[in-house]
Design a protein around this motif. Structure first.
Motif, PDB file in Angstrom:
ATOM      1  N   ARG A 143     -18.880 -15.940 -24.311  1.00  0.00           N
ATOM      2  CA  ARG A 143     -20.288 -15.551 -24.253  1.00  0.00           C
ATOM      3  C   ARG A 143     -21.088 -16.115 -23.075  1.00  0.00           C
ATOM      4  NH1 ARG A 143     -23.602 -19.443 -25.834  1.00  0.00           N
ATOM      5  NH2 ARG A 143     -22.466 -21.286 -26.467  1.00  0.00           N
ATOM      6  N   ALA A 147     -20.872  -7.858 -25.564  1.00  0.00           N
ATOM      7  CA  ALA A 147     -21.982  -7.543 -24.659  1.00  0.00           C
ATOM      8  C   ALA A 147     -23.302  -8.009 -25.263  1.00  0.00           C
ATOM      9  CB  ALA A 147     -22.027  -6.042 -24.387  1.00  0.00           C
ATOM     10  N   ILE A 148     -23.492  -7.723 -26.569  1.00  0.00           N
ATOM     11  CA  ILE A 148     -24.707  -8.157 -27.260  1.00  0.00           C
ATOM     12  C   ILE A 148     -24.845  -9.666 -27.168  1.00  0.00           C
ATOM     13  CG2 ILE A 148     -25.788  -8.373 -29.536  1.00  0.00           C
ATOM     14  CD1 ILE A 148     -24.596  -5.761 -30.322  1.00  0.00           C
ATOM     15  N   ILE A 149     -23.744 -10.358 -27.519  1.00  0.00           N
ATOM     16  CA  ILE A 149     -23.762 -11.815 -27.595  1.00  0.00           C
ATOM     17  C   ILE A 149     -24.053 -12.448 -26.228  1.00  0.00           C
ATOM     18  CG2 ILE A 149     -22.254 -13.817 -28.000  1.00  0.00           C
ATOM     19  CD1 ILE A 149     -21.000 -12.041 -30.299  1.00  0.00           C
ATOM     20  N   MET A 156     -16.867  -8.940 -21.440  1.00  0.00           N
ATOM     21  CA  MET A 156     -16.329  -7.786 -22.164  1.00  0.00           C
ATOM     22  C   MET A 156     -14.845  -7.607 -21.874  1.00  0.00           C
ATOM     23  SD  MET A 156     -19.572  -5.250 -21.689  1.00  0.00           S
ATOM     24  CE  MET A 156     -19.001  -3.817 -22.582  1.00  0.00           C
ATOM     25  N   LEU A 159     -17.176 -13.868 -29.643  1.00  0.00           N
ATOM     26  CA  LEU A 159     -18.137 -14.908 -29.232  1.00  0.00           C
ATOM     27  C   LEU A 159     -17.619 -15.785 -28.090  1.00  0.00           C
ATOM     28  CD1 LEU A 159     -19.526 -16.238 -32.643  1.00  0.00           C
ATOM     29  CD2 LEU A 159     -20.952 -15.846 -30.643  1.00  0.00           C
ATOM     30  N   THR A 178     -15.288 -11.587 -34.955  1.00  0.00           N
ATOM     31  CA  THR A 178     -16.557 -12.067 -34.417  1.00  0.00           C
ATOM     32  C   THR A 178     -16.327 -13.309 -33.558  1.00  0.00           C
ATOM     33  OG1 THR A 178     -17.533 -11.284 -36.471  1.00  0.00           O
ATOM     34  CG2 THR A 178     -18.937 -12.596 -35.047  1.00  0.00           C
ATOM     35  N   THR A 234     -20.949 -13.641 -17.333  1.00  0.00           N
ATOM     36  CA  THR A 234     -21.648 -12.379 -17.157  1.00  0.00           C
ATOM     37  C   THR A 234     -21.000 -11.231 -17.966  1.00  0.00           C
ATOM     38  OG1 THR A 234     -22.549 -10.910 -15.508  1.00  0.00           O
ATOM     39  CG2 THR A 234     -20.422 -11.858 -14.985  1.00  0.00           C
ATOM     40  N   ALA A 235     -21.831 -10.348 -18.506  1.00  0.00           N
ATOM     41  CA  ALA A 235     -21.381  -9.329 -19.464  1.00  0.00           C
ATOM     42  C   ALA A 235     -20.111  -8.563 -19.073  1.00  0.00           C
ATOM     43  CB  ALA A 235     -22.522  -8.377 -19.794  1.00  0.00           C
ATOM     44  N   SER A 268     -18.211  -4.404 -27.310  1.00  0.00           N
ATOM     45  CA  SER A 268     -19.650  -4.112 -27.386  1.00  0.00           C
ATOM     46  C   SER A 268     -20.395  -5.229 -28.106  1.00  0.00           C
ATOM     47  CB  SER A 268     -19.894  -2.764 -28.057  1.00  0.00           C
ATOM     48  OG  SER A 268     -19.232  -2.716 -29.289  1.00  0.00           O
ATOM     49  N   LEU A 269     -19.725  -5.873 -29.080  1.00  0.00           N
ATOM     50  CA  LEU A 269     -20.335  -7.028 -29.750  1.00  0.00           C
ATOM     51  C   LEU A 269     -20.469  -8.175 -28.755  1.00  0.00           C
ATOM     52  CD1 LEU A 269     -21.386  -8.279 -32.339  1.00  0.00           C
ATOM     53  CD2 LEU A 269     -19.063  -8.863 -32.970  1.00  0.00           C
ATOM     54  N   ILE A 301     -25.695 -11.110 -23.698  1.00  0.00           N
ATOM     55  CA  ILE A 301     -27.086 -10.878 -23.305  1.00  0.00           C
ATOM     56  C   ILE A 301     -28.011 -11.834 -24.062  1.00  0.00           C
ATOM     57  CG2 ILE A 301     -28.986  -9.211 -23.278  1.00  0.00           C
ATOM     58  CD1 ILE A 301     -26.870  -8.541 -21.250  1.00  0.00           C
ATOM     59  N   VAL A 302     -27.757 -12.006 -25.370  1.00  0.00           N
ATOM     60  CA  VAL A 302     -28.587 -12.923 -26.153  1.00  0.00           C
ATOM     61  C   VAL A 302     -28.422 -14.356 -25.621  1.00  0.00           C
ATOM     62  CG1 VAL A 302     -29.054 -13.850 -28.458  1.00  0.00           C
ATOM     63  CG2 VAL A 302     -28.527 -11.440 -28.188  1.00  0.00           C
ATOM     64  N   THR A 303     -27.188 -14.731 -25.266  1.00  0.00           N
ATOM     65  CA  THR A 303     -26.956 -16.056 -24.685  1.00  0.00           C
ATOM     66  C   THR A 303     -27.737 -16.214 -23.373  1.00  0.00           C
ATOM     67  OG1 THR A 303     -24.752 -16.203 -25.636  1.00  0.00           O
ATOM     68  CG2 THR A 303     -25.189 -17.611 -23.754  1.00  0.00           C
TER      69      THR A 303
END
Lengths: 244, 123
Positions: free
Chosen positions: A140, A162-164, A148, A137, A133, A143-144, A159-160, A166-168
């Motif tokens: 983060r 990418a999530i992080i 990645m 992180l 994790t 840009t995605a 993929s984790l 976008i949330v950032t």
């Protein structure tokens, strides 16, 4: 055949086709964008966050898998690459401003990118997150697609990541205005720069929707910090994991 | 319009090829960005013939695309919601890192940039 059966058949056909998901995505975005404008660009009504909520709501309600949705939405997703290339335009159009501020830009990108990585590493360690994790992180703030790629290089889960990212992006775009107002930072260039460096494309989109100067500095910060981060995360990560 | 779209795709493609061939950590589209910026700057002095016209078309296409930048994040954003289980049990901690880290980075960069610009003005 009853009407309900016919409708069901239409639905079965539609959900297998890209058209429905494309229409849903663009429609949700138009609704979100109209809300955002009607609220005088209130940052918490971030159009990305609202559209995502609307679309995911539909998918969950009708029990549709993400892969099926993405099969249609991938046409929109694809444009992220060309849009990244197109970010050269605002930088080019404001090249004189960029050159006039080159010292401040280069120093802030270097120190800001390192700061973003170190604070993330420190906080993640403090909260006892696991190695995979933490690795996911670290990149983060960029840009995605860049994040990645970096995640993969240092052994994170792309993929984790990418999530992080976008949330950032959404977090920075949604609370950035409050934070910078609270800190009494009024310089539009500095505000835009912070948005782009911290929250990549989503922050840049937010800065651009508010002010041209802020948007330009956001685009410059986003592009440069993407490059700098891609170069230093793998190095810094080796140093950090050696020290702990 | 089609010429400018072609050039954008071509530069992204060039970026991807360079990235893969030299196994760079900088992603293809960002290399494409640098290539396009380089081309525009090199051609800056050309003020007659087809070059300035093409440059203007490039500016128009790019600005159209960038107007909808937010929309382009929606598909991947929906993936976030649908894949939240990837964060199993760590959701709160990860969110804390993101929120605290984002606030700290925003303040750090904005202050630093403002400070360096001011100093620069007095030189």
């Amino acid at each position: 055949m009853t009407d309900a059966n016919r409708l069901y058949e239409v639905w079965v056909y539609l959900q297998a086709e890209p058209l429905f998901w494309l229409t849903l995505t663009v429609g949700a975005y138009l609704v979100a964008d109209a809300l955002y404008r009607a609220s005088n660009m209130f940052p918490l009504l971030n159009p990305v966050a609202i559209s995502v909520t609307l679309v995911s709501g539909c998918l969950i309600m009708f029990d549709v898998e993400y892969e099926r949705y993405f099969n249609g939405a991938k046409f929109i997703h694809f444009l992220l690459g060309p849009a990244t290339v197109a970010l050269a335009i605002p930088i080019y159009l404001n090249w004189q401003i960029v050159m006039a501020e080159r010292r401040a830009i280069i120093t802030t990108v270097m120190l800001g990118a390192v700061f973003a990585i170190l604070i993330t590493f420190g906080l993640a360690h403090l909260l006892g997150l696991d190695q995979a994790t933490i690795r996911s992180l670290l990149p983060r703030s960029v840009t995605a697609p860049i994040a990645m790629g970096i995640s993969e290089v240092i052994g994170g889960i792309p993929s984790l990541t990418a999530i992080i990212t976008i949330v950032t992006g959404v977090t920075g775009a949604a609370i950035g205005t409050f934070v910078l107002d609270l800190m009494r930072i009024r310089d539009l260039a500095a505000r835009g720069f912070a948005f782009g460096l911290t929250s990549h494309g989503i922050g840049t989109a937010r800065a651009m929707s508010r002010d041209r100067t802020a948007g330009v500095f956001a685009a410059v910060a986003m592009g440069l910090s993407g490059i700098v981060t891609a170069l230093i995360v793998p190095l810094l990560f080796r140093l950090l994991s050696g020290g702990f | 319009m089609l010429h400018t779209i072609f050039l954008i795709l071509l530069l992204q493609l060039g970026g991807e090829i360079l990235q893969k061939y030299f196994s760079l950590t900088v992603p293809g589209p960002v290399i494409g960005l640098m290539l396009l910026l380089g081309l525009l700057l090199v051609s800056r002095r050309k003020t007659s013939g087809w070059v300035p016209k093409f440059r203007q078309q490039m500016v128009d296409s790019a600005e159209t695309l960038l107007t909808y930048l937010s929309l382009l994040f929606v598909p991947i954003g929906v993936g976030v919601i649908m894949h939240l289980q990837l964060l199993d049990g760590q959701l709160l901690a990860v969110l804390s890192v993101i929120i605290v880290g984002t606030i700290a980075t925003l303040i750090f960069t904005a202050f630093l940039f403002q400070l360096l610009r001011r100093k620069h003005d007095h030189d």
